[in-house]
Scaffold this active site. Structure first.
Site, PDB file in Angstrom:
ATOM      1  N   ASP A   1       0.832  -1.210   0.000  1.00  0.00           N
ATOM      2  CA  ASP A   1       0.000   0.000   0.000  1.00  0.00           C
ATOM      3  C   ASP A   1       0.868   1.261   0.000  1.00  0.00           C
ATOM      4  OD1 ASP A   1      -2.030  -1.937   0.460  1.00  0.00           O
ATOM      5  OD2 ASP A   1      -1.767  -1.716   2.623  1.00  0.00           O
TER       6      ASP A   1
ATOM      7  N   GLU B   1     -11.241  -1.200  -3.717  1.00  0.00           N
ATOM      8  CA  GLU B   1     -10.540  -0.569  -2.608  1.00  0.00           C
ATOM      9  C   GLU B   1      -9.338   0.202  -3.145  1.00  0.00           C
ATOM     10  OE1 GLU B   1      -9.350  -3.834  -0.078  1.00  0.00           O
ATOM     11  OE2 GLU B   1      -7.581  -4.270  -1.287  1.00  0.00           O
TER      12      GLU B   1
END
Length: 316
Positions: free
Chosen positions: A17, A199
């Site tokens: 991420d 997401e």
């Protein structure tokens, strides 16, 4: 002297991420999920080439119990209203999947040595009865036409829940001004592998359009990237302003040894080129639960633009 950037190969190891922020003073800041999911780290350098060797500082550690005590995920660093903000998701040791979005604030000039204050859970608009009541994570913030928008993923439904993407305008860096608007839900088979997931949103603007990438499906080799786009002069809180691509814009490339690319951010190199920062794996077979396997590495890709003005994401 540092050699030039290498694309689509591990850049910073075991950092999922990944998020890079280029500040107005020319410093690059890097943060990401760490394998232990137990805190938030920052590093900075004068160039993307120097970030891998830059010292890393943990600026906040998870609580021992209660809120913000498990699963510290996907931090993003933003500079708003002359203050630093970190947006991240966290669970509760007593309920590890009670994932919610939280905010840290730093009023000092240096976000690495400065003092960070917990602003707590992201606040929804006063008349919003829906946002942040379920599994919510992966928030990002972007500006358009003087307004700031917050985009995040939240699960809805019963049984095996579905992760959708929502958007709202910000009132303050830690409170929404408007009620959530659904941007995208997992419509297509490539968004429904293992779990039905949208997401990890990230925004980039060019030539009057805004592009919002996102990630889909489970976190293994099926993980891939989709994209929405809208005119910068349109009402971004109107779902009809956004167009969704029918196919993924980035997926695993076995011939290149890149698997599960996704959860990206955007920045620019020193020459002004658009750079995508994303994570991916270099092995097809994953040992154990993909969520807890640490081998998601931060990588870089130079974004190309086609004749229609749309970004092109190519590994090969």
């Amino acid at each position: 002297m540092k050699e030039g950037l290498k694309y689509n190969t591990p850049w910073i190891l075991q950092r999922a991420d990944p998020y890079v922020y280029l500040h107005s003073d020319g410093w690059y800041y890097f943060t990401a999920s760490v394998p232990a999911y137990d805190g938030i780290v920052l590093r900075r350098a004068r160039s993307l080439e120097e970030l891998p060797d830059a010292p890393e500082t943990e600026i906040w550690h998870k609580h021992d119990t209660g809120n913000m005590s498990e699963h510290i995920w996907a931090p993003e660093l933003h500079y708003l209203d002359r203050k630093w903000y970190l947006y991240y998701a966290a669970g509760d040791r007593e309920d590890v999947w009670a994932i919610r979005p939280y905010v840290l604030e730093c009023c000092d000039e240096d976000p690495i040595t400065g003092t960070w204050r917990e602003r707590g859970i992201m606040q929804c608009a006063d008349n919003d009865e829906f946002s942040f009541h379920g599994f919510s994570l992966d928030a990002t913030v972007f500006e358009n036409r003087g307004r700031y928008y917050y985009v995040w993923a939240e699960k809805v439904g019963v049984g095996k829940q579905i992760s959708n993407l929502y958007i709202a305008e910000l009132e303050t860096p830690y409170k929404l001004k408007t009620i959530q608007v659904l941007l995208t839900t997992p419509d297509y088979p490539w968004e429904r592998v293992g779990f039905w997931v949208n997401e990890g949103p990230a925004a980039i603007k060019k030539d009057g359009r805004i592009f919002l990438t996102y990630s889909a499906s489970e976190t293994g080799t099926a993980y891939c990237m989709g994209m929405l786009s809208a005119d910068v002069d349109s009402d971004l809180l109107d779902p009809l302003s956004w167009n969704k691509e029918r196919l993924p814009v980035l997926a695993s490339e076995e011939a290149c040894g890149i698997y599960g690319p996704g959860h990206n951010s955007f920045t620019k190199d020193k020459q002004g080129n658009d750079i995508m920062v994303y994570h991916a794996r270099t092995e097809k077979e994953i040992i154990g639960d993909p969520l807890y396997n640490p081998n998601r590495h931060a990588m870089l890709m130079q974004v190309k633009w086609n004749e229609k003005g749309f970004p092109v994401f190519r590994i090969a």
